[in-house]
Design an enzyme around this catalytic site. Sequence first.
Site, PDB file in Angstrom:
ATOM      1  N   PHE A 166       0.867  -1.185   0.000  1.00 57.95           N
ATOM      2  CA  PHE A 166       0.000   0.000   0.000  1.00 57.95           C
ATOM      3  C   PHE A 166       0.899   1.229   0.000  1.00 57.95           C
ATOM      4  O   PHE A 166       1.664   1.457   0.938  1.00 57.95           O
ATOM      5  CB  PHE A 166      -0.940   0.055   1.211  1.00 57.95           C
ATOM      6  N   ASP A 251       9.279   2.915   2.051  1.00 61.36           N
ATOM      7  CA  ASP A 251       8.088   3.696   2.377  1.00 61.36           C
ATOM      8  C   ASP A 251       7.830   3.506   3.869  1.00 61.36           C
ATOM      9  O   ASP A 251       7.326   2.465   4.293  1.00 61.36           O
ATOM     10  CB  ASP A 251       6.901   3.222   1.533  1.00 61.36           C
ATOM     11  N   LYS A 280       2.231  10.905   7.504  1.00 63.32           N
ATOM     12  CA  LYS A 280       1.419  10.578   8.687  1.00 63.32           C
ATOM     13  C   LYS A 280       1.920  11.274   9.969  1.00 63.32           C
ATOM     14  O   LYS A 280       1.652  12.440  10.154  1.00 63.32           O
ATOM     15  CB  LYS A 280       1.299   9.055   8.832  1.00 63.32           C
TER      16      LYS A 280
HETATM   17  C1  PLP Z   1      -0.965   5.876   4.411  1.00 64.87           C
HETATM   18  C2  PLP Z   1       0.143   5.400   3.579  1.00 64.87           C
HETATM   19  C3  PLP Z   1       0.471   6.037   2.362  1.00 64.87           C
HETATM   20  C4  PLP Z   1      -0.354   7.154   1.773  1.00 64.87           C
HETATM   21  O1  PLP Z   1      -0.437   8.271   2.589  1.00 64.87           O
HETATM   22  P1  PLP Z   1      -1.610   9.342   2.308  1.00 64.87           P
HETATM   23  O2  PLP Z   1      -1.278  10.484   3.235  1.00 64.87           O
HETATM   24  O3  PLP Z   1      -2.897   8.667   2.674  1.00 64.87           O
HETATM   25  O4  PLP Z   1      -1.537   9.721   0.873  1.00 64.87           O
HETATM   26  C5  PLP Z   1       1.572   5.564   1.668  1.00 64.87           C
HETATM   27  N1  PLP Z   1       2.297   4.534   2.120  1.00 64.87           N
HETATM   28  C6  PLP Z   1       2.009   3.897   3.274  1.00 64.87           C
HETATM   29  C7  PLP Z   1       2.880   2.775   3.734  1.00 64.87           C
HETATM   30  C8  PLP Z   1       0.910   4.293   4.034  1.00 64.87           C
HETATM   31  O5  PLP Z   1       0.602   3.632   5.158  1.00 64.87           O
END
Ligand code: PLP
Length: 424
Positions: A166, A251, A280
């Site tokens: 994700f 990520d 986040k």
């Molecule tokens: C939440 C998340 C994203 C995307 O972040 P948004 O602020 O919702 O665009 C990307 N990578 C990971 C691993 C995430 O948990």
Amino acid sequence: MSQTERAADSGLDPAGQGWNNQSMPKLDTASLLELENRYSAHNYHPLNVVLERGEGVWLWDIDGKKYIDFLAAYGAVNQGHNHPRIVAAMAEQSQRLSLTSRAFRNDRFGPFCRKLSELTGYDKALLMNAGAEAVETAIKAMRRWGYQKKGVAADQAQILVFEGNFHGRTTTIVGFSSDEGSRAGFGPFAPGFVPVPYGDADAVAAAMNPNVVGILVEPIQGEGGVIVPPAEFLPRLRALCDEHNALLVCDEIQSGLGRAGAMFAHQLTGIRADGVCIGKALSGGLYPVSAFLADDAVMDVFDPGSHGSTYGGNPLACAVADAAVDVLMDESLIEKSAALGEHMGTRLSAIKSPHIKAVRCVGLWAGIDLHESAGGARKYAEWLQDNGLLCKGTHVHTIRLAPPLTITREQLDDALDLIEKALT
Ligand SMILES: *Cc1c(COP(=O)(O)O)cnc(C)c1O
């Protein structure tokens, strides 16, 4: 029109008390659900709880019922809701200067980028807003680096990605998702991404070729269900990238900034990534701020005009994120996550329940897989909601737990008692 009349006209209370509640009668839960349903797209399936206040680990719904938060906005609220220090920084900065665009310079940007560099050990940061934008930035960096520095032929760059990933919701990113619900009906998708099974370093080795410019990986798959790969997986990706002259980009948008009990989850395996995406918790839940971090050799591929965002790196974002990382460090939230996470893992693993198939816990972050016979995670989330704890399943059969890192041991134990009761 006088100032008072103008204020009254706009719905503002002329006495300066904020919104005039007389003109906005308080709606009940059913009415608010109906409004959402009628006036908003149905792109989520939330629990039917309408929240109106938060403080630390606590949330209150519109009827005054109190809940402990075990989702923490998918890890964006590691510092707890409305942390007073971050709120103060936001209030102060918003009254001085919020947005200039990067057409001009602002006095919060340079100092905050230096702070990020000193904290994380990367030369430079490129600031964006949503997490998906940090990932898009990483993709652009890997590709440009591939063409400019590795010598890959135009438009031939490949990026290896993983099944179950994700990385956000843009059309490019969902194009390499393996989740049909995220992809279906949104094509055609961008080429250049090669999916490989998560945790399978041999498959990565087999997929390596001269056109691979980088590997994009979550060190732990959060939305996937807090999936922890085998211990040698990330070190082997590091070695493969070194051997084949490719960039390893982690990520860490959900796994980073303390969630997994380390600044970055990939550091738990003793490696260093070439690039890192964060978001986040970077701003403690008050404002969207994300960043791509890398050393000069990668970041220098960006020149004026090659990338940007109107809100990216604005002074309000910098002030909020500056305070949010200070809270993370000054309150030792990373160490707390590691210590309390070990306790949480021990307690969760000790639960004797016919419904539990597997438990994974890293820092204050856990995934509990349920057997299909248990009837789905949502049922348990709803029972916990009724009993004062908010969490959300991921996929159908996995309960994900991620409280704010400010939680105390007593609060954690009370919550774990409840979770144990829900599952037994
Ligand atoms: C939440 C998340 C994203 C995307 O972040 P948004 O602020 O919702 O665009 C990307 N990578 C990971 C691993 C995430 O948990």
